[in-house]
Design an enzyme around this catalytic site. Structure first.
Site, mmCIF file in Angstrom:
data_model
loop_
_atom_site.group_PDB
_atom_site.id
_atom_site.type_symbol
_atom_site.label_atom_id
_atom_site.label_comp_id
_atom_site.label_asym_id
_atom_site.label_seq_id
_atom_site.Cartn_x
_atom_site.Cartn_y
_atom_site.Cartn_z
ATOM 1 N N ARG A 112 25.653 65.236 37.853
ATOM 2 C CA ARG A 112 26.426 65.426 36.659
ATOM 3 C C ARG A 112 25.826 66.505 35.063
ATOM 4 O O ARG A 112 24.828 66.905 35.477
ATOM 5 C CB ARG A 112 26.741 63.908 36.107
ATOM 6 C CG ARG A 112 25.787 63.175 35.378
ATOM 7 C CD ARG A 112 26.854 61.897 34.437
ATOM 8 N NE ARG A 112 25.091 61.547 34.083
ATOM 9 C CZ ARG A 112 25.361 59.981 33.353
ATOM 10 N NH1 ARG A 112 26.529 59.425 32.904
ATOM 11 N NH2 ARG A 112 24.257 59.734 32.195
ATOM 12 N N ASN A 150 31.801 63.051 28.445
ATOM 13 C CA ASN A 150 30.749 61.765 28.240
ATOM 14 C C ASN A 150 29.578 62.903 27.783
ATOM 15 O O ASN A 150 29.458 62.926 28.950
ATOM 16 C CB ASN A 150 30.617 60.977 29.689
ATOM 17 C CG ASN A 150 30.031 59.822 29.774
ATOM 18 O OD1 ASN A 150 30.917 58.654 28.642
ATOM 19 N ND2 ASN A 150 28.446 60.139 30.078
ATOM 20 N N GLU A 151 29.245 61.451 27.196
ATOM 21 C CA GLU A 151 27.769 62.122 26.472
ATOM 22 C C GLU A 151 27.355 63.461 26.284
ATOM 23 O O GLU A 151 27.187 64.160 27.056
ATOM 24 C CB GLU A 151 26.598 61.371 26.923
ATOM 25 C CG GLU A 151 26.720 59.599 26.664
ATOM 26 C CD GLU A 151 25.778 59.542 27.777
ATOM 27 O OE1 GLU A 151 25.269 59.757 28.166
ATOM 28 O OE2 GLU A 151 25.534 58.228 26.714
ATOM 29 N N GLU A 315 28.778 52.629 24.541
ATOM 30 C CA GLU A 315 28.269 51.776 25.675
ATOM 31 C C GLU A 315 26.846 51.364 24.646
ATOM 32 O O GLU A 315 25.880 51.995 24.134
ATOM 33 C CB GLU A 315 27.140 52.979 26.202
ATOM 34 C CG GLU A 315 28.277 54.009 27.401
ATOM 35 C CD GLU A 315 27.718 54.981 28.345
ATOM 36 O OE1 GLU A 315 26.598 54.661 28.368
ATOM 37 O OE2 GLU A 315 28.444 55.686 28.786
ATOM 38 N N TRP A 323 17.065 54.529 36.050
ATOM 39 C CA TRP A 323 18.414 54.635 37.378
ATOM 40 C C TRP A 323 17.442 55.326 38.227
ATOM 41 O O TRP A 323 15.674 54.979 38.860
ATOM 42 C CB TRP A 323 18.031 56.623 37.177
ATOM 43 C CG TRP A 323 19.572 56.915 36.435
ATOM 44 C CD1 TRP A 323 20.458 55.909 35.393
ATOM 45 C CD2 TRP A 323 19.377 58.101 35.967
ATOM 46 N NE1 TRP A 323 20.995 56.925 34.931
ATOM 47 C CE2 TRP A 323 20.639 58.147 34.506
ATOM 48 C CE3 TRP A 323 19.002 59.443 35.702
ATOM 49 C CZ2 TRP A 323 21.077 59.392 33.943
ATOM 50 C CZ3 TRP A 323 19.692 60.394 35.763
ATOM 51 C CH2 TRP A 323 20.783 60.391 34.646
ATOM 52 N N GLU A 365 22.488 55.360 40.154
ATOM 53 C CA GLU A 365 22.735 54.343 38.412
ATOM 54 C C GLU A 365 22.442 52.892 39.151
ATOM 55 O O GLU A 365 22.926 51.752 38.571
ATOM 56 C CB GLU A 365 23.272 54.215 37.776
ATOM 57 C CG GLU A 365 23.385 55.607 36.624
ATOM 58 C CD GLU A 365 24.342 55.466 35.311
ATOM 59 O OE1 GLU A 365 23.543 56.506 34.607
ATOM 60 O OE2 GLU A 365 25.197 55.238 35.315
HETATM 61 C C1 GAL Z 1 24.849 57.031 29.325
HETATM 62 C C2 GAL Z 1 26.317 57.254 29.977
HETATM 63 C C3 GAL Z 1 26.717 56.263 31.113
HETATM 64 C C4 GAL Z 1 25.318 55.562 31.787
HETATM 65 C C5 GAL Z 1 24.308 55.238 31.392
HETATM 66 C C6 GAL Z 1 23.426 54.747 31.944
HETATM 67 O O1 GAL Z 1 23.771 57.709 28.425
HETATM 68 O O2 GAL Z 1 27.385 57.441 29.307
HETATM 69 O O3 GAL Z 1 27.383 57.056 31.621
HETATM 70 O O4 GAL Z 1 24.684 56.953 32.723
HETATM 71 O O5 GAL Z 1 24.399 55.986 30.281
HETATM 72 O O6 GAL Z 1 22.754 55.746 32.118
#
Ligand code: GAL
Length: 706
Positions: A112, A150-151, A315, A323, A365
């Site tokens: 991604r 996202n991020e 989050e 991962w 993940e």
């Molecule tokens: C964040 C991300 C999520 C998921 C989570 C765990 O950085 O926004 O999509 O990847 O970490 O890795």
């Protein structure tokens, strides 16, 4: 009224991926969330193909179905734009949308964040999908807000595609006007780097030893930030056309090469941070000696608060990190989900959303756990989330309360980015910021990061055409912002602009106290060293002259300075000081190396205030001595006595003060209240000694003192 972060109550959420599960699970999942106190879900942020499975073919059938169910259940939804994960069909046909490494090799489909912000083709695809989604779901009654991308800048925060080079040239043309100006700003006469044409300029490419021109690097980081901000703003402007009046726009996380403050101001209602304190327990990064460990996330939360005084957590860690290719950290221990949730709340978050509801059984993940494990059965973590929800109801009155601090640590993006490439700067900066944070934590001294947000930040031209009186008004607000703090630390203002120096002069003149460390004022806004006597623009304010300086020689070991009999370390780099002017007074002298006896700390009285100029970087013990001697540590010490391993945070609202005490230790600790306060969980008035169990959080309420 906004559904979350409205000053009325705390709200819990979770990240949900309906596309990862059979539809038959949706209803049960939503019901269980609601029964557990989870009222909001974030969805869709990676689901581009479900909306546009092939170029130009749009379908909302999947999310229509899901949102209809969510609405029927009374679940509120934050809808994500899917632009962090461009589809395979897109990057295959339009590889120009991809980001590249520094050699120009493209990052390919399969993970991604493989896109770049500046590709006109990608921007157009994003514009359309955001517009169509916002038009369709803006009015949807289940949708309460939007997450952009996202991020932003996570995973990669450097961009080297051809579109980036083209955009970098435009950015520089706008900034410098002529190639001659750029050559002067970058000092290209050095090593024969002179450019004749804009076309000769690229995003920084591979050079021997990666010794790219430092002034180019500084502009490059500004450019990356500018590109990301524009990308976010493009989406925000589209969403605003369609979303309901009370709906909000946010994005999640804080990442490098991005001016989060400016991005928030121009595009968002607030930032949401992603908090994973268990990174402190990753096998590869674990440091036994680190005094802070998961408590370090309080530093990130303070950064978030400075960019976005009201904020949420999109989050919040609820399971083990991991991962399939990197990072491993254990499952939160009993009590830690609550501890980390309260850590976020203690720092000002009024919305906390857990990552994620169910743990995915496939993909990169699949070891990154959510609240539930693969089977989805009830578990200890779900029970803990349910308990958190009860606690949040009991502490509802605290929602909207402001984090209270009298100590500020000044920062600005010019210096943050200069320290990224400049190793001298980086070493002093890392040492002092880490030490100050740790010292403030260990002495239970709440603090804020305070960023300069002046016109210099407006790199893409906005702000420059402001009328003079509006600039004056901005300076007023900037001064008021500083005056909230009794004392400000600005550890290494390597780049110090006239505008910032003037503001600091006003702050000190009116009675403020300012502490500065070595290497202050030696560069201009282009990152070039100044020829004035150091500390350059800060010389008069600091009452200090620096005829000589040196890195701490490794064979000198720790260089110490004697401050009234207390020995403090002057770490990493030493400015050898001379007092200048009649109000300057030597407080400490070096006690080792060939410069023993030379002043190491000067206090200069300036107007009603004073400036402390310290010749080194701040080691941990040094930072503690400063806090003690300047009388700012343990501000609540007369009311509450805490062991070092507990954090203290204060939030205030309507004349009430809420002291959060967080025990990060795996052991029980003793605390002592020296006066009666009301304990929020339990509702009783308490005083004297009590015990806090491992990972426990207590909140004490009392009247704000003047
Ligand atoms: C964040 C991300 C999520 C998921 C989570 C765990 O950085 O926004 O999509 O990847 O970490 O890795």
């Amino acid at each position: 009224m906004r559904e979350i972060i409205n000053g009325e109550r705390f709200v819990l959420g979770t990240c949900y991926y309906p596309e990862h599960w059979e539809q038959s699970l949706w209803e049960e999942d939503l019901d269980r969330m609601l029964r557990s106190g989870i009222e909001v879900i974030r969805i869709a942020e990676f689901a581009w193909n479900l909306i546009e499975p092939r170029e130009g073919e749009y379908t909302y059938e999947f999310f229509d179905r899901f949102l209809e169910l969510a609405h029927a259940k009374g679940m509120k939804v934050i809808f994500g734009t899917p632009t962090a994960t461009p589809p395979a069909w897109l990057t295959e046909k339009y590889p120009e949308a991809l980001n590249a490494d520094q050699d120009g090799a493209l990052y390919r489909h399969g993970a991604r964040r493989h896109y770049n912000y500046n590709s006109p083709v990608y921007q157009q695809f994003c514009r359309i999908i955001v517009e169509k989604s916002a038009a369709r779901y803006g009015p949807n009654p289940a949708v309460i807000g939007w997450q952009i991308d996202n991020e932003v800048n996570c995973e990669v925060d450097e961009f080297y595609s051809e579109s980036d080079t083209a955009a970098f040239r435009r950015f520089l043309m706008e900034k410098y006007g002529t190639i001659g100006e750029l050559n002067r700003a970058w000092g290209t006469v050095f090593w024969n780097q002179t450019y004749n044409e804009w076309e000769e300029i690229y995003v920084p490419r591979k050079t021997p030893h990666y010794t790219n021109n430092p002034h180019q690097m500084l502009d490059y980081y500004r450019f990356v930030s500018d590109s990301a901000r524009k990308f976010v703003r493009m989406q925000a402007e589209i969403i605003r056309k369609y979303c309901k009046k009370d709906d909000f726009i946010t994005t999640n996380g804080l990442f490098g090469n991005l001016d989060n403050h400016q991005m928030t101001k121009e595009s968002l209602d607030f930032i949401t941070y992603d908090s994973y304190p268990n990174f402190a327990y990753c096998l590869d990064d674990y440091e036994e000696k680190d005094l802070m460990k998961d408590r370090k996330w309080s530093r990130n939360l303070a950064e978030t608060r400075s960019a976005s005084p009201a904020f949420g957590i999109m989050e919040q860690q609820s399971g083990a990190n991991g991962w399939s290719t990197r990072m491993e950290a254990p499952t939160p221990r009993p009590g830690q989900i609550t501890l980390w949730t309260m850590q976020s709340i203690a720092h000002g978050a009024d919305f906390v959303s857990y990552f994620r509801w169910r743990t995915c059984t496939f993909g990169t993940e699949m070891y990154w756990h959510g609240i539930l494990d693969y089977s989805g059965r009830d578990n200890r973590r779900l029970l803990e989330v349910q308990e958190v929800s009860k606690k949040l109801a009991a502490m509802r009155e605290i929602a909207g309360a402001q984090y209270a601090a009298k100590v500020g640590v000044l920062r600005d993006y010019d210096n943050v980015w200069d320290a990224r490439h400049d190793q001298w700067h980086q070493r002093v900066d890392q040492c002092s910021h880490r030490s100050l944070f740790t010292a403030l934590q260990l002495t239970h001294t709440p603090f804020d990061y305070v960023y300069f947000e002046d016109a210099v930040q407006s790199v893409s031209g906005e702000g420059c055409s402001c009328a003079a009186d509006s600039l004056d008004a901005d300076r007023e607000t900037a001064l008021e912002k500083l005056q909230k703090y009794e004392i400000l630390f600005y550890p290494h203002a390597v780049i110090l602009t006239d505008e910032r120096a003037e503001l600091l002069e006003k702050y000190v003149f009116a009675g403020g106290r300012l502490v500065m460390g070595c290497r202050t004022g030696y560069k201009d806004i282009f990152g070039k060293c100044v020829m004035e006597p150091l500390p350059g623009r800060a010389a008069a304010l600091a009452g200090t002259d620096i005829p000589e300086y040196s890195f701490v020689a490794p064979d000198d070991g720790k260089v110490l300075a004697d401050w009234d009999g207390t020995l403090i370390e002057a770490a990493v780099f030493n400015d050898l000081l001379t007092p200048a002017g009649e109000n300057a007074e030597v407080l400490a002298r070096y006690a080792s190396s060939y410069y023993a006896g030379t002043p190491a700390l000067i206090r200069n009285r300036y107007g009603k205030g004073e400036v402390y100029y310290f010749g080194g970087a701040f080691a941990l013990d040094t930072a503690r001595v400063f806090l003690d001697k300047l009388g700012v540590s343990e501000p609540y010490g007369s009311r509450i006595c805490l062991p070092e391993r507990c954090e203290l945070a204060a939030r205030e609202k309507d004349g009430w003060q809420y002291l959060f005490v967080l025990n990060y230790a795996a052991q029980a600790v003793k605390i002592e209240l020296k006066e009666e306060m009301q304990e929020i969980f339990g509702g009783k008035a308490v005083c004297g000694e009590s015990e806090m169990s491992p990972y426990e959080v207590k909140i004490f309420k009392s009247r704000v003192r003047g």
